[in-house]
Design a protein around this motif. Structure first.
Motif, PDB file in Angstrom:
ATOM      1  N   VAL A 218       0.330  -2.150   6.560  1.00  0.00           N
ATOM      2  CA  VAL A 218      -0.921  -2.817   6.936  1.00  0.00           C
ATOM      3  C   VAL A 218      -2.070  -1.809   6.962  1.00  0.00           C
ATOM      4  O   VAL A 218      -3.138  -2.054   6.415  1.00  0.00           O
ATOM      5  CB  VAL A 218      -0.785  -3.502   8.313  1.00  0.00           C
TER       6      VAL A 218
ATOM      7  N   PHE B  82      -1.890 -11.491  10.963  1.00  0.00           N
ATOM      8  CA  PHE B  82      -1.367 -11.073   9.663  1.00  0.00           C
ATOM      9  C   PHE B  82      -0.142 -11.928   9.390  1.00  0.00           C
ATOM     10  O   PHE B  82       0.587 -12.285  10.317  1.00  0.00           O
ATOM     11  CB  PHE B  82      -0.987  -9.586   9.711  1.00  0.00           C
ATOM     12  N   PRO B  83       0.086 -12.307   8.128  1.00  0.00           N
ATOM     13  CA  PRO B  83       1.238 -13.180   7.831  1.00  0.00           C
ATOM     14  C   PRO B  83       2.548 -12.608   8.359  1.00  0.00           C
ATOM     15  O   PRO B  83       2.808 -11.406   8.250  1.00  0.00           O
ATOM     16  CB  PRO B  83       1.235 -13.241   6.295  1.00  0.00           C
TER      17      PRO B  83
ATOM     18  N   GLY C  11       4.440 -10.660   5.933  1.00  0.00           N
ATOM     19  CA  GLY C  11       3.791  -9.483   5.372  1.00  0.00           C
ATOM     20  C   GLY C  11       3.287  -9.725   3.962  1.00  0.00           C
ATOM     21  O   GLY C  11       2.721 -10.773   3.653  1.00  0.00           O
ATOM     22  N   TRP C  12       3.523  -8.750   3.100  1.00  0.00           N
ATOM     23  CA  TRP C  12       3.043  -8.830   1.721  1.00  0.00           C
ATOM     24  C   TRP C  12       3.931  -9.704   0.839  1.00  0.00           C
ATOM     25  O   TRP C  12       3.719  -9.772  -0.369  1.00  0.00           O
ATOM     26  CB  TRP C  12       2.927  -7.432   1.131  1.00  0.00           C
TER      27      TRP C  12
ATOM     28  N   ASP D  32       3.651 -12.732   1.057  1.00  0.00           N
ATOM     29  CA  ASP D  32       2.634 -13.722   0.715  1.00  0.00           C
ATOM     30  C   ASP D  32       1.339 -12.955   0.438  1.00  0.00           C
ATOM     31  O   ASP D  32       0.480 -12.819   1.321  1.00  0.00           O
ATOM     32  CB  ASP D  32       2.445 -14.707   1.863  1.00  0.00           C
TER      33      ASP D  32
ATOM     34  N   ARG E  46      -2.338 -14.488   1.341  1.00  0.00           N
ATOM     35  CA  ARG E  46      -2.657 -14.567   2.766  1.00  0.00           C
ATOM     36  C   ARG E  46      -2.798 -13.176   3.381  1.00  0.00           C
ATOM     37  O   ARG E  46      -3.646 -12.958   4.256  1.00  0.00           O
ATOM     38  CB  ARG E  46      -1.583 -15.354   3.505  1.00  0.00           C
ATOM     39  N   ALA E  47      -1.958 -12.238   2.952  1.00  0.00           N
ATOM     40  CA  ALA E  47      -2.049 -10.880   3.491  1.00  0.00           C
ATOM     41  C   ALA E  47      -3.375 -10.234   3.106  1.00  0.00           C
ATOM     42  O   ALA E  47      -4.032  -9.595   3.944  1.00  0.00           O
ATOM     43  CB  ALA E  47      -0.876 -10.042   2.971  1.00  0.00           C
TER      44      ALA E  47
ATOM     45  N   LEU F 246      -3.975  -6.872  14.114  1.00  0.00           N
ATOM     46  CA  LEU F 246      -3.222  -6.496  12.923  1.00  0.00           C
ATOM     47  C   LEU F 246      -2.062  -5.591  13.323  1.00  0.00           C
ATOM     48  O   LEU F 246      -2.251  -4.639  14.087  1.00  0.00           O
ATOM     49  CB  LEU F 246      -4.126  -5.766  11.920  1.00  0.00           C
TER      50      LEU F 246
END
Length: 316
Positions: free
Chosen positions: A97, A167-168, A171-172, A174, A177-178, A264
């Motif tokens: 992040v 934060f989703p 994570g990454w 998605d 959205r991230a 975050l």
């Protein structure tokens, strides 16, 4: 150049050692008993003493520092007193992040500072140039938390374009959205840092416009703007490279604050939580990692600047 690089590398390593000593000593002089806090208020003195021995807190401080440094040499930042997980693994997870946030913030800062700084210099003395300079000074003085709240009010609450916090969970996994979750935090840091960098770009551009080679090019028929774009911008670029290390330091500090505001799950937010928990191995690992990032970036920037500047290459 090789000798200079080795000298700078030695200074980098020395800086890391000094930083490690300062971090270690500072955390140990903070009030409170780590073992007592972990054991809880209902624990007996014998239980606290046993926990202190199990955590290695009963050995002399120099021994604790040497053991920590020995672990660093092996790539081991220690183990969390609270979670029992390796500090390096937790840092790596949170860096997914914080690192993208830092890169996005730097990109925003450069996108703002470079064009507006050059325009403010070229249009010096005119209404638009003065307005740009005044705007940069005003924005640079804005606390990053206040700037973040204003952006949330406008773009998350009023317009509903971007998420206000979080934060989703995946994570990454998605990416859309991230990425969207980091836009407002990155713009918050980038706008404030970009305003500060813009003032430097303006000064560097004004300095380049006064150089003999720019004036000579203008005397040969080029407009002042064309002469600056063709001959002066490389000089401006070198000047900007020299201050990127300071910008990284500002972004790191901004990330610690902004991750709290936008909730975050990054290194900055984890650092604040671990300070409250007195999780010394994690806190010292986090602080040293952030310090190392700033020092390493400064080292790289210094080498790049020296390699690109012909005057410094000749002096090597």
């Amino acid at each position: 150049m090789i000798r200079y690089a080795l000298t700078r590398l030695a200074l980098l390593l020395l800086g890391l050692v000094v930083a490690s000593v300062l971090i270690f000593v500072t955390l140990r002089v903070l009030p409170g008993d780590v073992a007592q806090q972990i054991a809880g208020t209902t624990s007996t003195p014998e239980q606290v003493a046993a926990l202190r021995e199990r955590l290695g807190l009963d050995v002399p401080l120099p021994t604790q520092y040497v053991e920590w440094m020995a672990g660093l040499v092996r790539g081991d930042l220690g183990t969390s007193l609270v979670t029992g997980s390796p500090v390096a693994a937790e840092l790596a997870a949170k860096a997914q992040v914080t690192v993208p946030l830092g890169l996005m913030s730097m990109a925003v800062a450069l996108i703002i500072a470079l064009p507006f700084g050059v325009v403010a210099a070229i249009r010096r003395g005119r209404a638009d140039g003065t307005a740009l300079s005044f705007g940069a000074q005003a924005i640079a003085a804005v606390p990053v938390v206040w700037a973040g709240m204003m952006l949330v009010v406008v773009f998350a609450i009023w317009l509903g374009w971007l998420p206000a916090q979080g934060f989703p969970r995946g994570g990454w996994g998605d990416p859309a959205r991230a990425f969207a979750a980091l836009i407002l935090p990155a713009v918050t840091i980038g706008v404030v840092e970009g305003a500060m960098l813009m003032r430097f770009v303006r000064s560097a551009t004004l300095s380049a416009m006064g150089q003999d080679f720019v004036r000579t090019a203008a005397a040969k028929g080029l407009t002042r703007r064309a002469a600056l774009l063709r001959h002066g911008l490389p000089t401006v670029g070198l000047s900007i490279i020299s201050v990127l290390g300071l910008q990284v330091a500002g972004i790191v500090v901004g990330a610690v604050v902004i991750e709290q505001l936008f909730t975050l799950p990054g290194i900055g937010r984890m650092l604040v939580a671990d300070v409250g928990l007195r999780d010394l191995p994690k806190v010292q690992g986090e602080l040293l990692a952030l310090t190392a990032v700033v020092l390493v970036v400064g080292f790289i920037v210094d080498l790049v600047h020296r390699g690109l500047d012909p005057r410094q290459r000749e002096a090597s």
